[in-house]
Design a protein around this motif. Structure first.
Motif, short mmCIF file in Angstrom:
data_model
loop_
_atom_site.label_atom_id
_atom_site.label_comp_id
_atom_site.label_asym_id
_atom_site.label_seq_id
_atom_site.Cartn_x
_atom_site.Cartn_y
_atom_site.Cartn_z
N LYS A 76 1.54 0.34 7.99
CA LYS A 76 1.96 0.39 6.59
C LYS A 76 1.52 -0.87 5.85
N MET A 77 1.64 -2.02 6.48
CA MET A 77 1.19 -3.25 5.84
C MET A 77 -0.32 -3.21 5.55
N ALA A 78 -1.06 -2.67 6.52
CA ALA A 78 -2.51 -2.57 6.33
C ALA A 78 -2.85 -1.63 5.18
N ALA A 79 -2.13 -0.50 5.08
CA ALA A 79 -2.39 0.45 4.00
C ALA A 79 -2.07 -0.16 2.65
N LEU A 80 -0.92 -0.84 2.55
CA LEU A 80 -0.54 -1.45 1.27
C LEU A 80 -1.53 -2.52 0.84
N ALA A 81 -1.96 -3.34 1.80
CA ALA A 81 -2.88 -4.42 1.46
C ALA A 81 -4.26 -3.89 1.09
N SER A 82 -4.79 -2.98 1.91
CA SER A 82 -6.17 -2.50 1.66
C SER A 82 -6.24 -1.68 0.38
N GLN A 83 -5.29 -0.77 0.18
CA GLN A 83 -5.33 0.05 -1.03
C GLN A 83 -5.03 -0.78 -2.27
N GLY A 84 -4.10 -1.71 -2.16
CA GLY A 84 -3.79 -2.55 -3.31
C GLY A 84 -4.96 -3.44 -3.69
N MET A 85 -5.57 -4.09 -2.69
CA MET A 85 -6.72 -4.94 -2.99
C MET A 85 -7.90 -4.12 -3.49
N GLY A 86 -8.09 -2.93 -2.89
CA GLY A 86 -9.18 -2.09 -3.36
C GLY A 86 -9.02 -1.70 -4.82
N THR A 87 -7.78 -1.38 -5.21
CA THR A 87 -7.52 -1.06 -6.62
C THR A 87 -7.79 -2.25 -7.51
N ASP A 88 -7.33 -3.42 -7.09
CA ASP A 88 -7.55 -4.63 -7.89
C ASP A 88 -9.04 -4.96 -8.02
N ILE A 89 -9.77 -4.81 -6.91
CA ILE A 89 -11.21 -5.11 -6.94
C ILE A 89 -11.92 -4.15 -7.90
N ARG A 90 -11.57 -2.86 -7.81
CA ARG A 90 -12.21 -1.88 -8.70
C ARG A 90 -11.90 -2.18 -10.17
N CYS A 91 -10.65 -2.49 -10.45
CA CYS A 91 -10.28 -2.78 -11.84
C CYS A 91 -11.01 -4.02 -12.34
N ASP A 92 -11.06 -5.07 -11.52
CA ASP A 92 -11.74 -6.29 -11.94
C ASP A 92 -13.24 -6.06 -12.05
N LEU A 93 -13.78 -5.25 -11.14
CA LEU A 93 -15.20 -4.93 -11.18
C LEU A 93 -15.54 -4.15 -12.44
N TYR A 94 -14.70 -3.18 -12.78
CA TYR A 94 -14.93 -2.39 -14.00
C TYR A 94 -14.80 -3.26 -15.24
N ARG A 95 -13.84 -4.18 -15.19
CA ARG A 95 -13.67 -5.10 -16.33
C ARG A 95 -14.90 -6.01 -16.46
N SER A 96 -15.42 -6.47 -15.34
CA SER A 96 -16.62 -7.31 -15.37
C SER A 96 -17.83 -6.55 -15.89
N ILE A 97 -17.96 -5.29 -15.47
CA ILE A 97 -19.08 -4.47 -15.95
C ILE A 97 -19.01 -4.29 -17.45
N ASN A 98 -17.81 -4.10 -17.98
CA ASN A 98 -17.65 -3.92 -19.42
C ASN A 98 -17.93 -5.20 -20.20
N ARG A 99 -17.90 -6.35 -19.53
CA ARG A 99 -18.22 -7.61 -20.20
C ARG A 99 -19.72 -7.89 -20.23
N LEU A 100 -20.46 -7.20 -19.38
CA LEU A 100 -21.89 -7.48 -19.28
C LEU A 100 -22.62 -7.04 -20.54
N SER A 101 -23.66 -7.76 -20.87
CA SER A 101 -24.49 -7.39 -22.01
C SER A 101 -25.50 -6.34 -21.57
N TYR A 102 -26.26 -5.83 -22.54
CA TYR A 102 -27.29 -4.85 -22.21
C TYR A 102 -28.28 -5.41 -21.19
N ALA A 103 -28.57 -6.70 -21.27
CA ALA A 103 -29.56 -7.30 -20.37
C ALA A 103 -29.11 -7.19 -18.92
#
Length: 644
Positions: A76-103
């Motif tokens: 259960k600890m492994a599931a909470l950590a991996s899924q939680g971190m995966g969600t955070d990484i995806r959200c931060d990654l999507y936020r970073s992509i939206n900050r990128l310029s056309y270049a």
């Protein structure tokens, strides 16, 4: 991988502590199990004492139950950590992509970004889960088994010292050769994503040209290429298990041989030999599992590198140091709505400039038309105004201030953009129109729809503004999507409106009505300030769409080759003349049926009798302004009567 852990693991620290701690307790009971079995053999089986056997059997069941409980907590600890971190990484990654310029978006590419935010993050999640569940268990079990075995008999322990390095050498060789394969596999997944995206988004074109077999072959070839790489790395990885099991079984044979001799001479009991075999098996199995874990971590490391590459990519366009602009003061000071000062732009790695020599000014309320052939740089030119790209030379100004000094949010509030490709998102017409202004009223939405010539078909829909919009607006025609995109840009009353060939799917009548409505829109409201005229930039390949503009910019191969009003460019710019000759009728150029047009060697347009076209234009008068030339030189500013 460690960069991601340092960045995202903080909120899940307790899971990274509790999970491995529970796993250590489970390993503790696993290490005690061979000793209990040894006692069962020596005291129960050897003495034919059934109660002793049952007592030790019950103890083994209790130990197994406790170990299982700790295992479930760790899972259960492994599931909470991996899924939680995966969600955070995806959200931060999507936020970073939206900050990128056309270049930066051009550099990474959409298919690659999709693969990184899905497959690569999945690999990282798997590594985190297995790290909590297995990374502590197997190394600790291997070391603990080795120590316990050596405590039983030091001489038999030498077998460990021979077997373990052999497995380690095989493990190192395989892993060193596998890493490049895993990196290549992710790149080939990008290629599969690209082909899949092209085929699905362009399915109508594929079917229209009967290219289904070709697309299937492309996809099959890319999949086969990726599969070949996966098979190659699979073959390398497959060496680990057979070799390690071979070494393990040889080691067990050696232990049984040497242990049997020790039992015969009374140096060891039968139970101790069995415990030694169990510890040997646990040790070598642990090494096998560690090898498999390293395969997972190797893939995750390659994926984490790709994820970090996006997260650490600093956008080339930011508003760091920018100060809010007093729009009302800028308007009161009479600053040009848009001005380019010898602006130029080059794509990274390109030898030629995509835009070169743009130098003009537009006052509030005026219209700029941009025309030229396909690939002439029209869209790139107007992308410099809302700072979708940064000019690599010269300057671009809005309301008298360089666009680099504007906060991006405020700049793009002032400048409304309608891109070439109408892009709608799933939801409703209302949710799409409210992108620029979430608080827009129904009256404002209908006003924008009316100006965009979209009110009629929206009113006929059963649900009106709340009518559903499918992904990409697929439930609307191309012209309807373009008109909804234009209406979306008009909501919020921008001061500068850029129409980047956004009426290409409209018929000439609707296009003319649209331009007339925009011209008659009057003034654009500035929130909390006075009113100001709407400045319009129209990109088109139609002469009819730009001929009434106050200033027309003619482009060819990225260079601005003509600036001026329609009549002036028709008389002096060869590129514009060629465009007009290919699109306009003779009467639209003011020519009689028996008059013949010729282009002179110096680019002037004249009649076959040598009479200049300007003397026979509509109304028979000369054009109001004569500042434009081809190629354009100097700065040109639109005036009420033409250009100045």
């Amino acid at each position: 991988m460690f960069k991601l852990l340092r960045r995202f693991a903080g909120a899940y620290r307790r899971y990274f502590i509790v999970g491995p701690a529970c796993k250590l307790l489970e390993v503790f009971f696993d290490l005690l199990t061979p000793l209990v079995i040894a006692r069962m053999i020596d005291e129960g089986v050897g003495a034919h004492d059934l109660p002793v056997v049952l007592r030790y059997g019950a103890l083994l069941l209790i130990m197994a139950a406790i170990g299982m409980a700790f295992t479930l907590v760790c899972q259960k600890m492994a599931a909470l950590a991996s899924q939680g971190m995966g969600t955070d990484i995806r959200c931060d990654l999507y936020r970073s992509i939206n900050r990128l310029s056309y270049a930066e978006l051009d550099r990474f590419g959409t298919p690659s970004l999709i693969t990184r935010i899905t497959n690569d993050v999945n690999q990282v999640q798997l590594a985190i889960a297995l790290g909590i569940r297995q990374l502590i268990r197997w190394p600790f079990l291997a070391v603990g088994s080795m120590v316990a075995a050596l405590a039983i008999d030091l001489k038999l322990g030498l077998i460990f010292l021979v077997s373990t390095p052999l497995i380690g050498i095989v493990f190192w060789v395989v892993m060193a050769r596998s890493v490049p394969y895993y990196q290549g596999m992710q790149r080939k997944l990008d290629r599969i994503g690209l082909i899949c995206r092209e085929g699905l988004s362009g399915e109508r074109v594929v079917r229209a040209f009967v290219r289904e077999r070709h697309e299937r072959d492309r996809f099959r070839a890319a999949s086969a290429d990726q599969a070949a790489t996966a098979i190659a790395v699979g073959k390398l990885s497959s060496v680990l298990n057979p070799v390690t099991f071979l070494v393990m079984n040889l080691g067990v044979c050696a232990i049984l041989w040497a242990g049997g001799i020790q039992v015969n001479v009374g140096a060891l009991s039968q139970g101790e030999v069995m415990a030694f075999v169990n510890y040997m098996t646990q040790t070598l199995l642990s090494i096998v599992y560690v090898a498999n874990l390293v395969v997972v971590f190797t893939r995750a490391s390659a994926s984490a590198t790709r994820v970090n590459e996006v997260l650490e990519c600093e956008p080339s366009i930011s508003d760091a140091g920018a100060q809010p602009v007093d729009v009302e003061a800028a308007l009161a000071a009479g600053a040009p709505a848009v001005r380019m000062r010898d602006a130029a732009f080059s794509f990274p790695g390109s030898a030629a400039r995509a835009v070169d020599g743009a130098d003009f000014a537009l006052r509030p309320g005026q219209t700029l038309g941009v025309i030229g052939g396909t690939g002439s740089g029209k869209s790139t030119l107007v992308s410099l105004i809302p700072r979708l790209y940064d000019a690599t030379a010269g300057a671009v100004e809005v309301l008298g201030r360089d666009v680099r000094a504007w906060p991006l949010k405020q700049l793009r509030r002032v400048v409304g953009v309608v891109p070439q490709k109408a892009s709608l998102v799933s939801g409703t017409i209302r949710s799409n129109l409210c992108w620029r202004d979430a608080a827009a009223t129904d009256d404002e939405l209908w006003d924008a729809l009316a100006c965009a010539q979209a009110a009629d078909f929206v009113q006929k829909l059963p649900m009106g503004l709340d009518s559903p919009v499918e992904a990409g607006g697929k439930n609307f025609s191309g012209g309807q999507r373009q008109r909804l995109s234009i209406a979306r840009a008009l909501v919020g009353e921008p001061l500068v409106l850029i129409l980047d060939d956004s009426a290409s799917a409209l018929d000439f009548k609707t296009d003319a009505a649209l331009r007339h409505a925009i011209r008659l829109r009057g003034v654009a409201r500035v929130p909390g300030a006075s009113t100001a005229p709407l400045t319009t930039v129209i990109v088109s390949q139609r002469v009819s769409s730009v001929r009434d503009a106050d200033l027309i910019c003619v482009m060819r191969r990225g260079a601005v080759v003509g600036l001026g009003a329609h009549d002036e460019l028709l008389r002096s710019c060869k590129v514009y003349q060629e465009i007009c000759l290919s699109q306009l009728k003779r009467e639209e150029l003011g020519l009689a049926d028996d008059e013949v047009l010729e282009v002179t060697d110096d680019g002037e347009l004249e009649l076959a009798n040598g009479e200049a076209l300007a003397t026979v234009g509509a109304g028979g008068g000369a054009p109001a302004a004569t500042a434009a030339a081809c190629p354009a030189t100097g700065s040109v500013e639109a005036s009420d009567t033409g250009v100045a």
